[in-house]
Design an enzyme around this catalytic site. Structure first.
Site, PDB file in Angstrom:
ATOM      1  CE  LYS A 189      -3.941  -2.257   0.115  1.00 27.82           C
ATOM      2  NZ  LYS A 189      -3.732  -3.708   0.158  1.00 27.82           N
TER       3      LYS A 189
HETATM    4  C1  PLP Z   1      -5.218  -4.565   0.600  1.00 22.86           C
HETATM    5  C2  PLP Z   1      -6.687  -4.451   0.545  1.00 22.86           C
HETATM    6  C3  PLP Z   1      -7.512  -4.900   1.580  1.00 22.86           C
HETATM    7  C4  PLP Z   1      -7.000  -5.680   2.744  1.00 22.86           C
HETATM    8  O1  PLP Z   1      -6.029  -5.009   3.468  1.00 22.86           O
HETATM    9  P1  PLP Z   1      -5.235  -5.808   4.599  1.00 22.86           P
HETATM   10  O2  PLP Z   1      -4.608  -4.704   5.401  1.00 22.86           O
HETATM   11  O3  PLP Z   1      -4.225  -6.650   3.898  1.00 22.86           O
HETATM   12  O4  PLP Z   1      -6.205  -6.603   5.375  1.00 22.86           O
HETATM   13  C5  PLP Z   1      -8.873  -4.693   1.485  1.00 22.86           C
HETATM   14  N1  PLP Z   1      -9.412  -4.094   0.424  1.00 22.86           N
HETATM   15  C6  PLP Z   1      -8.660  -3.660  -0.605  1.00 22.86           C
HETATM   16  C7  PLP Z   1      -9.325  -2.983  -1.762  1.00 22.86           C
HETATM   17  C8  PLP Z   1      -7.277  -3.849  -0.593  1.00 22.86           C
HETATM   18  O5  PLP Z   1      -6.533  -3.448  -1.631  1.00 22.86           O
END
Ligand code: PLP
Length: 383
Positions: free
Chosen positions: A185
């Site tokens: 992210k």
């Molecule tokens: C990465 C992501 C998640 C999950 O995030 P985590 O922190 O790994 O649980 C949920 N929704 C979207 C759209 C994502 O890209």
């Protein structure tokens, strides 16, 4: 094929260095490992950056979404509108609460946000909430979704995993938003997430449920501020630890600058792609508010994407797909079969994600677009 001696251009890469190392060492030296002052400081810094009252740090965005649904009482018998064009977590958390995810179509191949008109068609007497997702970092129209939610008496939640730092276009006007700090992210704590809730009582409910609905914390007891605890609901362990809090505190300082760089790199991509491969569509327009999370493109119909990705990999360029449609996964077909979402399915087949992260420069962008143009030509020639 010529031997490729250029370095691999990675899809994404976390920016981690000496500042992060020092922050982690300081936690070890201090010997307080979870839910302490660093986690609290990170919550405050996150809330300030997003101009909201407060925030609750958790172990992941999946945990954040789950806590939101639990704190707003979503459960058995309820329906929740979700985009199928998202990461599976958006739907999985709905299933975990006992509610039913109702998959909604996107607007169009060049606008892969959940369609408001389509969402309206799926509202029933059981619908309790809608979860919007800011695909790729491009902000959804929250005021329009707010009007829709109010019209139908629904809660409005944001899967804001892609938009950390997109101040003013996220966590404003919704009931709650879930952010992610997973490795890929815009900022990372390795694993980690943040919950923003507009209503204070609901926010405190999220805070309570994060740690088993215990009325006092370990830190409070350690510092003599509390003796013992009661348990007032059935909660979770979705806590964040101090190592992650320390990473979050240093990463969030640099997040606005990184997002700015991402947006600039996207502008270079748009210009180069329009020149070199006009048959490739870049979703949304150049002025759409975005955190610059990923660089999605839509390939021409009938393009052999797997062959294209293999050719690009051989030339040292990593690519990916965001996303396989959730309603087409085996589990979701088995549970909620018979759903067809033509635009989502078409987008899912044709989408290609190009490398994007703040360590890239315009020469890298040129190499990616040159390689894409050449690979598109060679893939088409093989037919
Ligand atoms: C990465 C992501 C998640 C999950 O995030 P985590 O922190 O790994 O649980 C949920 N929704 C979207 C759209 C994502 O890209």
């Amino acid at each position: 094929m010529a031997v490729n001696t250029l370095p691999m251009i990675e899809l994404g890469a976390p920016a981690l260095g000496d500042i992060e190392k020092q922050a982690l060492i300081a936690v070890i030296d201090d010997q307080w490992l979870t839910m302490g002052e660093r986690v609290r400081g990170f919550e405050r810094a996150f809330a300030d950056l997003h101009r909201v009252d407060d925030a609750v740090a958790v172990s992941s965005a999946t945990a954040a979404l789950h806590l939101i649904l639990a704190a707003f009482g979503i459960g058995e018998g309820d329906e929740v509108l979700v985009p199928s064009m998202s990461f599976v977590a958006t739907a999985a958390v709905v299933v975990q609460t006992g509610a039913t995810p109702v998959f909604v179509e996107i607007e169009a191949a060049d606008r892969p946000h959940m369609s408001l008109d389509e969402a309206r068609r799926h509202v029933t007497t059981r619908t309790r909430a809608v979860v919007v997702m800011h695909y790729g970092g491009f902000a959804v129209d929250l005021p329009a979704w707010r009007r829709f939610a109010d019209e139908h008496g629904l809660f409005l939640f944001e899967d804001a995993a892609h938009v950390a730092g997109l101040t003013g276009a996220t966590a404003i006007g919704s009931d709650a938003a879930a952010f992610s700090f997973f490795t890929n992210k815009n900022m990372t704590t390795a694993e980690g997430g943040m919950v923003v809730v507009a209503d204070e009582a609901r926010r405190e409910r999220v805070r309570l449920l994060r740690s088993h609905a215990m009325t006092t914390s370990t830190l409070d007891r350690d510092r003599g501020r509390a003796v013992g605890y009661d348990v007032v609901a059935c909660g979770f362990n979705f806590r964040m630890d101090e190592l992650r809090g320390a990473l979050g505190l240093v990463q969030i300082e640099r997040l606005p600058g990184w997002n700015q760089t991402r947006v600039e790199l996207m502008a270079s991509y748009r210009a180069r792609l329009a020149e070199q491969v006009p048959e490739v569509v870049v979703p949304f327009d150049a002025h759409h508010p975005t955190s610059g999370h990923i660089m999605p493109v839509v390939l021409p119909p009938g393009c052999d994407r797997a062959a294209l990705m293999a050719a690009m990999r051989a030339a040292g360029i990593q690519t990916s797909v965001h996303y396989p449609a959730i309603h087409q996964f085996t589990y979701y077909q088995d549970q909620y079969g018979g759903i067809t979402l033509p635009h989502t399915e078409d987008f899912s087949l044709r989408e290609l994600t190009l490398p994007l992260h703040p360590a890239l420069d315009s020469a890298d962008i040129d190499r990616v677009t040159d390689t894409l143009a050449a690979s598109l030509g060679s893939v088409a020639g093989q037919k």
